[in-house]
Design a protein around this motif. Sequence first.
Motif, PDB file in Angstrom:
ATOM      1  N   VAL A 235      33.548  20.736  -7.884  1.00 15.85           N
ATOM      2  CA  VAL A 235      32.969  21.612  -8.908  1.00 15.85           C
ATOM      3  C   VAL A 235      31.559  22.060  -8.539  1.00 15.85           C
ATOM      4  N   ALA A 236      30.866  21.292  -7.704  1.00 15.72           N
ATOM      5  CA  ALA A 236      29.510  21.675  -7.309  1.00 15.72           C
ATOM      6  C   ALA A 236      29.500  22.702  -6.190  1.00 15.72           C
ATOM      7  N   PHE A 237      30.370  22.508  -5.193  1.00  8.51           N
ATOM      8  CA  PHE A 237      30.245  23.299  -3.976  1.00  8.51           C
ATOM      9  C   PHE A 237      31.223  24.463  -3.865  1.00  8.51           C
ATOM     10  N   ILE A 238      32.257  24.497  -4.703  1.00  6.25           N
ATOM     11  CA  ILE A 238      33.109  25.691  -4.698  1.00  6.25           C
ATOM     12  C   ILE A 238      32.334  26.926  -5.162  1.00  6.25           C
ATOM     13  N   THR A 362      24.742  24.131   4.495  1.00  8.63           N
ATOM     14  CA  THR A 362      23.713  25.075   4.934  1.00  8.63           C
ATOM     15  C   THR A 362      23.946  26.400   4.231  1.00  8.63           C
ATOM     16  N   ASP A 363      23.017  27.310   4.382  1.00  6.37           N
ATOM     17  CA  ASP A 363      23.167  28.622   3.752  1.00  6.37           C
ATOM     18  C   ASP A 363      24.377  29.377   4.273  1.00  6.37           C
ATOM     19  N   ALA A 364      24.907  28.972   5.413  1.00  4.39           N
ATOM     20  CA  ALA A 364      26.017  29.706   6.013  1.00  4.39           C
ATOM     21  C   ALA A 364      27.321  28.912   6.067  1.00  4.39           C
ATOM     22  N   ASP A 365      27.277  27.603   5.850  1.00  5.73           N
ATOM     23  CA  ASP A 365      28.471  26.782   6.040  1.00  5.73           C
ATOM     24  C   ASP A 365      28.533  25.653   5.017  1.00  5.73           C
TER      25      ASP A 365
END
Length: 393
Positions: A235-238, A362-365
């Motif tokens: 729920v945090a990272f999706i 990271t901002d990209a991954d």
Amino acid sequence: MTGPTMASRPGTKGAPGARTPVRRLVALSWAHLLNDGAANYLPGVLPAVLVAVDEPVQMAGVLIAALTIGQALQPLTGWVADRVGGRRMVAAGLLLSSLGGGLLGVTRNLALLVVLLLMIGLGSALFHPQALAGVRSILQDRRGLMTSVFLVGGELGRGIWPTAASLVATHLGLTYLWIVAVPGLATVALVVRWAPDLAPRRRTGAALRWREHRRPLTLLLGYRSIRALTTAALVAFIPILWHVRGAGLVTGASVITTIVVAGVAGNLLGGHLADRLGRRPVLVVSSLATAALIFPVVYLHGPVVWVAAAVLGPVLFLTASPSVLIGQDIFPENRSMGSGIALGLANGVGALLVLVIGFLVTDADVMPVFWVVATLSVLSAGVALAFPRSLMH
């Protein structure tokens, strides 16, 4: 005149004029929906909150940890709940969660934001153990299924509120997030009136047998902590994943809503299957299926993502009711504490793990987080196989 007994206290079975058990269960489930909704909508607006406080995506894990770490207090609040009885802690918990949730959109200061998140966690720690003990006090048969009904209230709140909050933030702005707190504040009076009024157990409660409980307690804490990490990380990272892909708040929040609302079916089914087949098969199948289904949700694109999310949700939440009942059975001398360990302490440990794996982002991954979570989910199946047979009935 003698003091009130368990049978004569208002809100307990057999009390003259007592509300029906079904009505009490519905009232507690509704309060659970509002408590967990106000306490868990942050992931749906997390990208916008990070921008508002000018913090990088690596801080997502820190904020989610601050939100849930207070739940680690649930064993303590459960111990207190059993000894003071009543229903005041349920009402106080709902009040704190709602107030904290209503103020999240106002602050632009990171330190104050963390304080509010800790306040919400404390509210959840107060609410859940006494509410779960109240549910058990009004149920006699089919406790697995009926406990699931109560837990479904919380899952609906956790599922609906992130998308509701994202819609408010998108169309009105973060400062209007106070709207999501209004139903909870309005329901506090309902909780005071209808929640079971539990008798205190400070005179009759048996001493906690820590040495006897050590092994099953360790297994339960290990299993539930991994499950809490899995849910919290998803729920945090999706939403962060969808933000990295350039999508709006509502898109990422709607994936969470799909997982959690679909999880209602798994919550109910898990309780039913545990009653019929035993708890161990439910725990093992949930762990392995969750690990497999994470990847379609995070790697696929287009409408099929929501289909995969709708399949992941039920298997993710199969273990909620069985885990609570295991905790209560480990501590028959203090069932509120058992509930607090199964839900609260495990969620607190899971929160710390989310904080750690959040630094993999990271901002990209964002993908490394999901690989770690899937691997741990597989390992949790092994933990489930180690539970004593006496707890798996």
